[in-house]
Design a protein around this motif. Sequence first.
Motif, PDB file in Angstrom:
ATOM      1  N   ILE A  28      68.922 -37.720   6.864  1.00  0.00           N
ATOM      2  CA  ILE A  28      70.143 -38.476   6.596  1.00  0.00           C
ATOM      3  C   ILE A  28      71.270 -37.636   6.000  1.00  0.00           C
ATOM      4  CG2 ILE A  28      69.548 -39.140   4.224  1.00  0.00           C
ATOM      5  CD1 ILE A  28      70.624 -41.939   4.852  1.00  0.00           C
ATOM      6  N   LEU A  29      71.013 -36.404   5.605  1.00  0.00           N
ATOM      7  CA  LEU A  29      71.935 -35.689   4.718  1.00  0.00           C
ATOM      8  C   LEU A  29      73.309 -35.420   5.335  1.00  0.00           C
ATOM      9  CD1 LEU A  29      69.602 -33.170   2.874  1.00  0.00           C
ATOM     10  CD2 LEU A  29      70.419 -35.409   2.130  1.00  0.00           C
ATOM     11  N   VAL A  30      73.373 -35.018   6.606  1.00  0.00           N
ATOM     12  CA  VAL A  30      74.691 -34.751   7.201  1.00  0.00           C
ATOM     13  C   VAL A  30      75.501 -36.042   7.285  1.00  0.00           C
ATOM     14  CG1 VAL A  30      75.897 -33.884   9.229  1.00  0.00           C
ATOM     15  CG2 VAL A  30      73.780 -32.791   8.498  1.00  0.00           C
ATOM     16  N   HIS A  31      74.861 -37.131   7.670  1.00  0.00           N
ATOM     17  CA  HIS A  31      75.544 -38.423   7.721  1.00  0.00           C
ATOM     18  C   HIS A  31      76.020 -38.820   6.319  1.00  0.00           C
ATOM     19  CE1 HIS A  31      72.522 -38.113  10.895  1.00  0.00           C
ATOM     20  NE2 HIS A  31      73.329 -38.823  11.654  1.00  0.00           N
TER      21      HIS A  31
ATOM     22  N   SER B 130      69.722 -51.883  13.227  1.00  0.00           N
ATOM     23  CA  SER B 130      70.485 -52.374  14.373  1.00  0.00           C
ATOM     24  C   SER B 130      71.980 -52.170  14.162  1.00  0.00           C
ATOM     25  CB  SER B 130      70.198 -53.856  14.622  1.00  0.00           C
ATOM     26  OG  SER B 130      70.602 -54.647  13.511  1.00  0.00           O
ATOM     27  N   GLY B 131      72.411 -52.047  12.911  1.00  0.00           N
ATOM     28  CA  GLY B 131      73.824 -51.838  12.619  1.00  0.00           C
ATOM     29  C   GLY B 131      74.690 -53.039  12.901  1.00  0.00           C
ATOM     30  N   THR B 132      74.106 -54.225  12.978  1.00  0.00           N
ATOM     31  CA  THR B 132      74.884 -55.448  13.200  1.00  0.00           C
ATOM     32  C   THR B 132      75.416 -55.976  11.870  1.00  0.00           C
ATOM     33  OG1 THR B 132      72.978 -56.903  12.902  1.00  0.00           O
ATOM     34  CG2 THR B 132      73.370 -56.036  15.120  1.00  0.00           C
ATOM     35  N   THR B 133      76.283 -56.962  11.955  1.00  0.00           N
ATOM     36  CA  THR B 133      76.822 -57.565  10.743  1.00  0.00           C
ATOM     37  C   THR B 133      75.712 -58.138   9.874  1.00  0.00           C
ATOM     38  OG1 THR B 133      78.990 -58.065  11.691  1.00  0.00           O
ATOM     39  CG2 THR B 133      78.250 -59.468   9.876  1.00  0.00           C
ATOM     40  N   LEU B 134      74.759 -58.848  10.474  1.00  0.00           N
ATOM     41  CA  LEU B 134      73.680 -59.443   9.693  1.00  0.00           C
ATOM     42  C   LEU B 134      72.753 -58.387   9.110  1.00  0.00           C
ATOM     43  CD1 LEU B 134      72.781 -62.594  11.831  1.00  0.00           C
ATOM     44  CD2 LEU B 134      74.049 -62.498   9.671  1.00  0.00           C
ATOM     45  N   ASP B 135      72.529 -57.314   9.844  1.00  0.00           N
ATOM     46  CA  ASP B 135      71.720 -56.216   9.309  1.00  0.00           C
ATOM     47  C   ASP B 135      72.426 -55.571   8.123  1.00  0.00           C
ATOM     48  OD1 ASP B 135      69.914 -54.038   9.015  1.00  0.00           O
ATOM     49  OD2 ASP B 135      71.115 -52.824  10.370  1.00  0.00           O
ATOM     50  N   LEU B 136      73.700 -55.233   8.275  1.00  0.00           N
ATOM     51  CA  LEU B 136      74.460 -54.636   7.180  1.00  0.00           C
ATOM     52  C   LEU B 136      74.514 -55.564   5.977  1.00  0.00           C
ATOM     53  CD1 LEU B 136      77.467 -53.165   9.208  1.00  0.00           C
ATOM     54  CD2 LEU B 136      75.526 -51.888   8.287  1.00  0.00           C
TER      55      LEU B 136
ATOM     56  N   ARG C 108      65.790 -50.718   4.731  1.00  0.00           N
ATOM     57  CA  ARG C 108      66.236 -51.079   3.384  1.00  0.00           C
ATOM     58  C   ARG C 108      66.312 -49.871   2.456  1.00  0.00           C
ATOM     59  NH1 ARG C 108      62.453 -55.287   4.699  1.00  0.00           N
ATOM     60  NH2 ARG C 108      63.556 -57.253   5.127  1.00  0.00           N
ATOM     61  N   ALA C 109      65.341 -48.965   2.545  1.00  0.00           N
ATOM     62  CA  ALA C 109      65.341 -47.813   1.641  1.00  0.00           C
ATOM     63  C   ALA C 109      66.558 -46.920   1.885  1.00  0.00           C
ATOM     64  CB  ALA C 109      64.047 -47.015   1.815  1.00  0.00           C
ATOM     65  N   ALA C 110      66.844 -46.623   3.147  1.00  0.00           N
ATOM     66  CA  ALA C 110      67.993 -45.772   3.461  1.00  0.00           C
ATOM     67  C   ALA C 110      69.306 -46.455   3.086  1.00  0.00           C
ATOM     68  CB  ALA C 110      67.987 -45.408   4.941  1.00  0.00           C
ATOM     69  N   ALA C 111      69.380 -47.773   3.316  1.00  0.00           N
ATOM     70  CA  ALA C 111      70.591 -48.508   2.939  1.00  0.00           C
ATOM     71  C   ALA C 111      70.797 -48.489   1.427  1.00  0.00           C
ATOM     72  CB  ALA C 111      70.494 -49.943   3.443  1.00  0.00           C
ATOM     73  N   LEU C 112      69.701 -48.594   0.670  1.00  0.00           N
ATOM     74  CA  LEU C 112      69.802 -48.519  -0.789  1.00  0.00           C
ATOM     75  C   LEU C 112      70.372 -47.170  -1.206  1.00  0.00           C
ATOM     76  CD1 LEU C 112      69.270 -49.595  -3.632  1.00  0.00           C
ATOM     77  CD2 LEU C 112      66.878 -48.910  -3.380  1.00  0.00           C
ATOM     78  N   PHE C 113      69.920 -46.094  -0.556  1.00  0.00           N
ATOM     79  CA  PHE C 113      70.482 -44.770  -0.807  1.00  0.00           C
ATOM     80  C   PHE C 113      72.000 -44.777  -0.620  1.00  0.00           C
ATOM     81  CE2 PHE C 113      67.005 -41.391  -0.416  1.00  0.00           C
ATOM     82  CZ  PHE C 113      67.371 -40.781  -1.603  1.00  0.00           C
TER      83      PHE C 113
ATOM     84  N   TYR D 118      71.836 -42.816  12.089  1.00  0.00           N
ATOM     85  CA  TYR D 118      72.569 -43.421  10.974  1.00  0.00           C
ATOM     86  C   TYR D 118      74.060 -43.449  11.320  1.00  0.00           C
ATOM     87  CZ  TYR D 118      68.291 -42.046   8.450  1.00  0.00           C
ATOM     88  OH  TYR D 118      66.993 -41.861   8.050  1.00  0.00           O
ATOM     89  N   PRO D 119      74.503 -44.405  12.125  1.00  0.00           N
ATOM     90  CA  PRO D 119      75.904 -44.392  12.567  1.00  0.00           C
ATOM     91  C   PRO D 119      76.876 -44.572  11.408  1.00  0.00           C
ATOM     92  CG  PRO D 119      74.819 -46.461  13.168  1.00  0.00           C
ATOM     93  CD  PRO D 119      73.760 -45.556  12.648  1.00  0.00           C
ATOM     94  N   VAL D 120      77.622 -43.524  11.130  1.00  0.00           N
ATOM     95  CA  VAL D 120      78.526 -43.507   9.989  1.00  0.00           C
ATOM     96  C   VAL D 120      79.560 -44.620  10.077  1.00  0.00           C
ATOM     97  CG1 VAL D 120      80.389 -42.153   8.939  1.00  0.00           C
ATOM     98  CG2 VAL D 120      78.191 -41.071   9.457  1.00  0.00           C
ATOM     99  N   PHE D 121      80.004 -44.945  11.288  1.00  0.00           N
ATOM    100  CA  PHE D 121      81.053 -45.951  11.437  1.00  0.00           C
ATOM    101  C   PHE D 121      80.635 -47.272  10.804  1.00  0.00           C
ATOM    102  CE2 PHE D 121      83.487 -49.116  13.970  1.00  0.00           C
ATOM    103  CZ  PHE D 121      84.761 -48.685  13.617  1.00  0.00           C
ATOM    104  N   GLN D 122      79.419 -47.737  11.073  1.00  0.00           N
ATOM    105  CA  GLN D 122      78.940 -48.959  10.443  1.00  0.00           C
ATOM    106  C   GLN D 122      78.467 -48.712   9.017  1.00  0.00           C
ATOM    107  OE1 GLN D 122      77.993 -48.187  13.896  1.00  0.00           O
ATOM    108  NE2 GLN D 122      76.779 -49.956  14.525  1.00  0.00           N
ATOM    109  N   TRP D 123      77.865 -47.539   8.779  1.00  0.00           N
ATOM    110  CA  TRP D 123      77.272 -47.284   7.471  1.00  0.00           C
ATOM    111  C   TRP D 123      78.300 -47.097   6.367  1.00  0.00           C
ATOM    112  CZ3 TRP D 123      72.087 -45.457   5.798  1.00  0.00           C
ATOM    113  CH2 TRP D 123      71.076 -45.997   6.610  1.00  0.00           C
ATOM    114  N   LEU D 124      79.553 -46.900   6.722  1.00  0.00           N
ATOM    115  CA  LEU D 124      80.592 -46.876   5.693  1.00  0.00           C
ATOM    116  C   LEU D 124      80.603 -48.192   4.913  1.00  0.00           C
ATOM    117  CD1 LEU D 124      82.944 -45.394   4.357  1.00  0.00           C
ATOM    118  CD2 LEU D 124      84.439 -46.266   6.165  1.00  0.00           C
ATOM    119  N   SER D 125      80.134 -49.267   5.551  1.00  0.00           N
ATOM    120  CA  SER D 125      80.029 -50.562   4.866  1.00  0.00           C
ATOM    121  C   SER D 125      79.214 -50.432   3.589  1.00  0.00           C
ATOM    122  CB  SER D 125      79.373 -51.602   5.786  1.00  0.00           C
ATOM    123  OG  SER D 125      80.065 -51.747   6.996  1.00  0.00           O
TER     124      SER D 125
END
Length: 411
Positions: free
Chosen positions: A122-125, A295-301, A63-68, A200-207
Motif C-alpha cells: 500500500i505504501l506508494v498509494h 469494491s470502492g463503491t459508495t457503500l463500501d467507502l 477494513r484494516a487497510a481502510a483504517l490505516f 488501492y485506487p487513490v481516486f476513491q481512497w482519498l475519501s
Amino acid sequence: MTSRSPAKASRKTRGASVPARLYGIDAARGLALLGMMATHLLPTFESNADLTPTWIGLTFSGRAAALFAVLAGVGLALSTGKHQPLDGSGLSAARRGIALRALVIAAVGLTLGGVEVNLAIILVHYAVLFLCVLPFLGLRLKHLCAWAAGWILASPVLAYLLRPWLLAAEPPLSLGHNPKWEDLGTPGRLLADLFFTGYYPVFQWLSYLLVGLVVGRLMLHKALVPVVLLVLGSAVAVAAKALGVTAMESWGGRAALEQVLNSPGYPLDSVLQVNLTGIPQEGSWWWLASAAPHSGTTLDLLHTSAVAVAVIGACLLLGRLAEWVDLDLLLPLRGPGAMTLTLYTVHVWVVSGFYLKPLPAGWTEDGMYFAHAAVAIIVGVVFAVLKWRGPLEWLGHTASQAGRGELKALR
C-alpha cells in the motif's frame, strides 16, 4: 505511520489542561497493522470449490487497510493544528513537510515493489494520498464534512465510468503488480494504476483521508467525542453494509451481476463478502450498489470509513480508561502503532522470503502470523518504553522537519 514524540498522559500549563498525545490513535494504528498482517498471512477463503470465506476474510478484508488510510488523515489533522487548522506560512511549511515525508514513504514503497511477494503493498498509494490531501489541510470542519460526503458519493461513479476506458487502452493502463522504480518510466500507466485500476485506487481512497481529517479536526480530548465516534461509526457501518446486502440479495443486484460476470473461478457470493479486487466491475450499474470489500463503491467507502471511525472511538475510550486506572493498557498496540512504516516494511520483506516456497518444517500459517504479530508487538513496546522512533519513522520525521525548515531543532 506517523512520527512519535514522548508525552505524558496529561499536564497543566498556567492552569489550563493541555491534551496529551492521543495514544488511542497509535493503538488504532497498531490494530490496523495486525489486521493487515492477518490478511497477508492467513487465508481469507477456505480451500474448497465454492471459496467459503474465513472469519479472517469476513473480519479484516477491506477494513484494516481502510483504517490505516483514515488514521493517516487523523494524523495529518493532528499535526496541522488539530481542531484549529493552520493557515498562512505555518500551513505552507506543514504542506512542504508532509510532501517530503510522502516522498520518503513512496521511495520505500517503490523499493518494496521490486521484491517478489504475493501481497498488495500500500505504501506508494499511501504516499500519493498524502500529496492529494494537501489542498484540504487548511479547511475548517464544516467544509471538510462537505468534501468528504461529496467524495464518497461521487468518486465511485466517476471511477466506474473511467476505469473501462483506461483498461481498454492498448496496452491496458494497469500494472498488474506492485508499483516499483521501473514503472516511473511509464508515468501514464503508473498514474492510471495508482488512481483507478490498481488494488488501492487513490481516486476513491482519498475519501478515507478526508474522513480522517474530519475526525482529527474534532476536539478528541473532550469526554463525549470518542463515544460519539464509536456509536455513530457503528450505526453507519451497520446501515451501509445492510443496505449493500439488501441491494444484492433482495433487490436483484447479485442476479443481475452474475449475468455480466465472466469469472467462473470467483463465485460472486463469496467475493462480495471478502474481496472484489480483480473482478471486472463493468457492464452493469448494479456494481455501484455493492458494499463488498475493496469494491470502492459508495457503500463500501461508507462502511469501511465508519468502521474505522468506530475503532478510533473505541481506542480513545480505552486510552481514557488507561488514564483512569493509571495503567498503560494500550502499550502492546500503541507501541507497534507508532512505528508502522518500519514494521510493515520488515513484514513485507520477510514474507517475500517465503514467496513460492514451503513454510519451514513445523510451521503453519497461524504460527507464522502469530510470530509476525508477536515480534511487531515486542519491538514496538521496546521502542515505546525507550522513547525511540522507528528507523523509517525517524527518516520520515527528518524529511518533514526539513520541509518545515526546522532541522536545526533536531540538532
